[in-house]
Scaffold this motif. Structure first.
Motif, short mmCIF file in Angstrom:
data_model
loop_
_atom_site.label_atom_id
_atom_site.label_comp_id
_atom_site.label_asym_id
_atom_site.label_seq_id
_atom_site.Cartn_x
_atom_site.Cartn_y
_atom_site.Cartn_z
N ALA A 82 -0.54 9.76 12.64
CA ALA A 82 -1.70 10.73 12.16
C ALA A 82 -2.24 11.63 13.47
N SER A 83 -2.21 11.09 14.44
CA SER A 83 -2.40 11.60 15.85
C SER A 83 -1.72 12.75 16.02
N MET A 84 -0.07 12.76 15.69
CA MET A 84 0.48 13.79 15.65
C MET A 84 0.22 15.09 14.84
N TYR A 85 -0.25 14.62 13.71
CA TYR A 85 -0.85 15.72 12.78
C TYR A 85 -2.30 16.76 13.57
N THR A 103 10.10 -4.24 12.84
CA THR A 103 8.80 -4.80 12.70
C THR A 103 8.00 -4.17 13.20
N LEU A 104 7.91 -2.84 13.71
CA LEU A 104 6.55 -2.21 14.26
C LEU A 104 5.78 -1.81 13.14
N ILE A 105 6.05 -1.42 11.66
CA ILE A 105 5.41 -1.15 10.80
C ILE A 105 4.77 -2.27 10.24
N THR A 106 5.30 -3.42 10.30
CA THR A 106 4.57 -4.76 9.41
C THR A 106 3.66 -5.09 10.79
N GLN A 107 4.07 -5.32 11.93
CA GLN A 107 3.29 -6.07 12.86
C GLN A 107 2.24 -5.33 13.60
N TYR A 108 2.47 -3.97 13.65
CA TYR A 108 1.48 -3.33 14.25
C TYR A 108 1.08 -1.92 13.23
N PRO A 109 0.75 -2.17 12.09
CA PRO A 109 0.63 -1.03 11.03
C PRO A 109 -0.59 0.10 11.80
N SER A 110 -1.60 -0.37 12.48
CA SER A 110 -2.43 0.66 13.06
C SER A 110 -1.79 1.40 14.09
N ILE A 111 -0.84 1.05 14.91
CA ILE A 111 -0.20 1.73 15.89
C ILE A 111 1.02 2.86 15.40
N PHE A 112 1.53 2.05 14.24
CA PHE A 112 2.67 3.01 13.69
C PHE A 112 1.99 4.15 13.01
N TRP A 113 0.91 3.84 12.13
CA TRP A 113 0.38 5.02 11.31
C TRP A 113 -0.85 5.99 12.31
N GLY A 114 -1.25 5.01 13.15
CA GLY A 114 -2.21 5.96 14.04
C GLY A 114 -1.48 6.95 14.83
N LEU A 115 -0.25 6.63 15.20
CA LEU A 115 0.38 7.60 16.19
C LEU A 115 0.98 8.64 15.36
N MET A 162 0.81 -1.01 -0.06
CA MET A 162 -0.23 0.01 0.08
C MET A 162 0.83 1.34 -0.19
N SER A 163 0.64 2.19 -0.52
CA SER A 163 1.15 3.69 -0.78
C SER A 163 1.22 4.24 0.63
N THR A 164 2.04 5.32 0.89
CA THR A 164 2.13 6.06 1.88
C THR A 164 0.87 6.82 2.26
N LEU A 165 0.22 7.30 1.05
CA LEU A 165 -1.12 7.98 1.33
C LEU A 165 -2.15 7.16 1.96
N SER A 166 -2.28 5.84 1.36
CA SER A 166 -3.32 5.25 1.95
C SER A 166 -3.05 4.54 3.24
N MET A 167 -1.67 4.43 3.52
CA MET A 167 -1.68 4.01 5.02
C MET A 167 -1.64 5.10 5.95
N ILE A 168 -1.50 6.54 5.68
CA ILE A 168 -1.51 7.49 6.27
C ILE A 168 -3.22 7.83 6.55
N ALA A 169 -3.79 7.49 5.41
CA ALA A 169 -5.37 7.73 5.50
C ALA A 169 -5.89 6.77 6.52
N HIS A 170 -5.41 5.49 6.57
CA HIS A 170 -5.61 4.35 7.61
C HIS A 170 -5.34 4.83 8.99
N GLY A 171 -4.13 5.60 8.94
CA GLY A 171 -3.81 6.16 10.63
C GLY A 171 -4.70 7.19 10.80
#
Length: 502
Positions: free
Chosen positions: A361-364, A347-359, A1-10
């Protein structure tokens, strides 16, 4: 998935009610931490670790990250209104910020500081979004020898994390590594340094140590050391508007401060503080009005306040992608990950993508919230300086003791907390920073495990670490850095002795 789609998930993760509330709580506590001088963002996160035990991991980490970057906003409030920096990274802001306040431009200074923090913080977050994932992906190729090499590199470059004495920092790193060897050896299965105490078989819990050496000394210091009486400059809401000239003079320093801060954030050490001094010196050199610096130059507020926020975002890159905390507050964020059973790193981004991208996105979102919250409520935050210490400190102490007990439901951990707390207080008085000790405890087990497993893979041959391309390159870089540190230390020592003889 692209960075934009992942940050959207975040954003879909961070905009849930639960995570949004955690973000709001985090940025408000962070602002309060920045406002109250002496507490510090590191101590605040350490003291609040217990509150996260019952929380969802994503919400807890969003809250801690909010405390971290929120403190950078709050620190400017007291620097400008009271000439009393709440954070080390806001010391330089007090020079021209308070001078502007005394001229009746406190509102403009606060607005410029908040806008600059928002602009540079957002620039830093874009860098974090773009650079952290590829770095983490590259690190997936790491095996035990590579983790050993990067742990060695981390210990060497992080030994001077706080910018104080190198020898004292190295000593603290070794103490941290030694503490990390306590407990049952996971490979050999034997007990080490447990002294027949059953509770020590599980080792020293990092959360207990962090609350002890970072949090308790702040409480003891607040009780034993006299506080300063604050004279607060009043600000009306309608005064929170800089004029055209102030905006025009601030725009370029904001962007320059953002770049300086981001680059500084990628260097281990107290990067947020260092970036403010660099930015201030840069603005003074480039300004068309250098004579105004020290007397209320708006560039002296815009540049440093932008720099410390960008540095905060940049320090998240090595933490999230490599699991290496490049600054004391990010070491406490690492603790937040660990107590929720999550290991930041490749392994954070592959094992816990919701936490990685959610974190991320929360900073924005947190950046926008801070801009909205800070400006109208600036007077409220500043008035918190009048909170009696007799109320604040007992509350913090009870939370800390409860949290230490809750880690393992163990009274033994309370004794450890008190022991580490008293030790941390005397370390602070003696100029021994606790951050290198914490780094030693964090990286020590990785170092040992990488060395042991690497030796097994190489049939006991140490050269095996050097013939693997990645670990060999990292180890050579480590040796070069170590040589540079030793040569520089010898040069400084000889220079001092020569000066003493003269």
């Amino acid at each position: 998935m692209s960075t934009l789609s992942m940050i959207a998930h975040g954003f879909s993760v961070s905009l849930t009610i639960q995570n949004l509330i955690a973000c709001i709580i985090g940025v408000i506590i962070g602002t309060l931490t920045g406002v109250l001088p002496g507490l510090g963002v590191t101590g605040a996160i350490a003291l609040l670790l217990p509150l996260s035990y019952g929380m969802d991991a994503t919400s807890a980490l969003i809250m801690f990250a909010g405390i971290y970057y929120g403190a950078m906003y709050g620190g400017s409030t007291t620097s400008i209104l009271v000439n009393l920096p709440g954070e080390a990274a806001s010391v330089i802001t007090a020079i021209d910020g308070h001078a502007m306040a005394k001229k009746g431009r406190a509102g403009a200074a606060l607005a410029i500081a908040a806008i600059g923090s928002f602009v540079a913080g957002t620039l830093g977050l874009i860098g974090l979004t773009l650079f952290a994932p590829p770095l983490a992906k590259a690190a997936l190729a790491f095996g035990p020898p590579e983790f050993f090499a990067i742990a060695i590199l981390g210990l060497i470059i992080l030994s001077n994390l706080t910018g104080t004495s190198v020898l004292k920092s190295i000593l603290m790193v070794f103490v941290g590594i030694m503490l990390g060897t306590i407990g049952t050896d996971t490979i050999a299965g034997v007990n080490r340094f447990t002294f027949n105490i059953d509770e020590l078989q599980r080792g020293i819990d990092f959360a207990v140590l962090a609350m002890g050496i970072f949090g308790i000394p702040e409480v003891i210091s607040a009780i034993t050391e006299p506080s300063q009486d604050a004279i607060i400059q009043k600000v009306r809401f309608r005064e929170l508007y800089p004029n055209k000239e102030e905006i025009k003079r601030s725009l370029a320093p904001m962007f320059r401060g953002g770049v300086v801060g981001f680059l500084c954030g990628l260097i281990p050490g107290p990067s947020a503080t260092i970036s403010t001094f660099l930015s201030y010196a840069l603005e003074k050199r480039w300004s068309k009005h250098p004579e105004e610096f020290g007397k209320g130059a708006v560039e002296g507020v815009a540049g440093p306040e932008s720099a410390n926020n960008a540095a905060t975002s940049a320090t998240m890159i090595p933490l999230l992608s490599l699991g290496l905390p490049f600054a004391p507050p990010s070491a406490l964020l690492l603790t937040g990950f660990i107590i929720h059973g999550i290991t930041p790193g490749p392994t954070l981004i592959t094992q816990y993508p919701s936490i990685f991208w959610g974190l991320i996105a929360s900073m924005y979102i947190g950046n926008i919230l801070l801009l909205i919250i800070n400006l109208p409520l600036v007077g409220v935050f500043a008035s918190l300086l009048k909170t009696p210490i007799q109320i604040l400190m007992p509350v913090i102490t009870i939370i800390t003791l409860t949290g230490a007990y809750a880690v393992n439901n163990s009274l033994f951990d309370l004794w450890l907390l008190i022991l580490f707390g008293v030790t941390g207080y005397f370390m602070k008085k003696g100029g021994y920073e606790p951050a290198p000790l914490a780094i030693g405890l964090v990286l020590g087990p990785t170092l040992e495990r990488g060395l042991t497993q690497g030796l097994i893979m190489g049939d006991g041959n140490l050269l095996y670490f050097f013939i693997r391309p990645i670990s060999g390159t990292i180890l050579v870089i480590t040796l070069l850095i170590l040589s540079f540190i030793v040569v520089r230390w010898l040069g400084i020592t000889l220079k001092k002795r020569t000066a003493e003889v003269k």
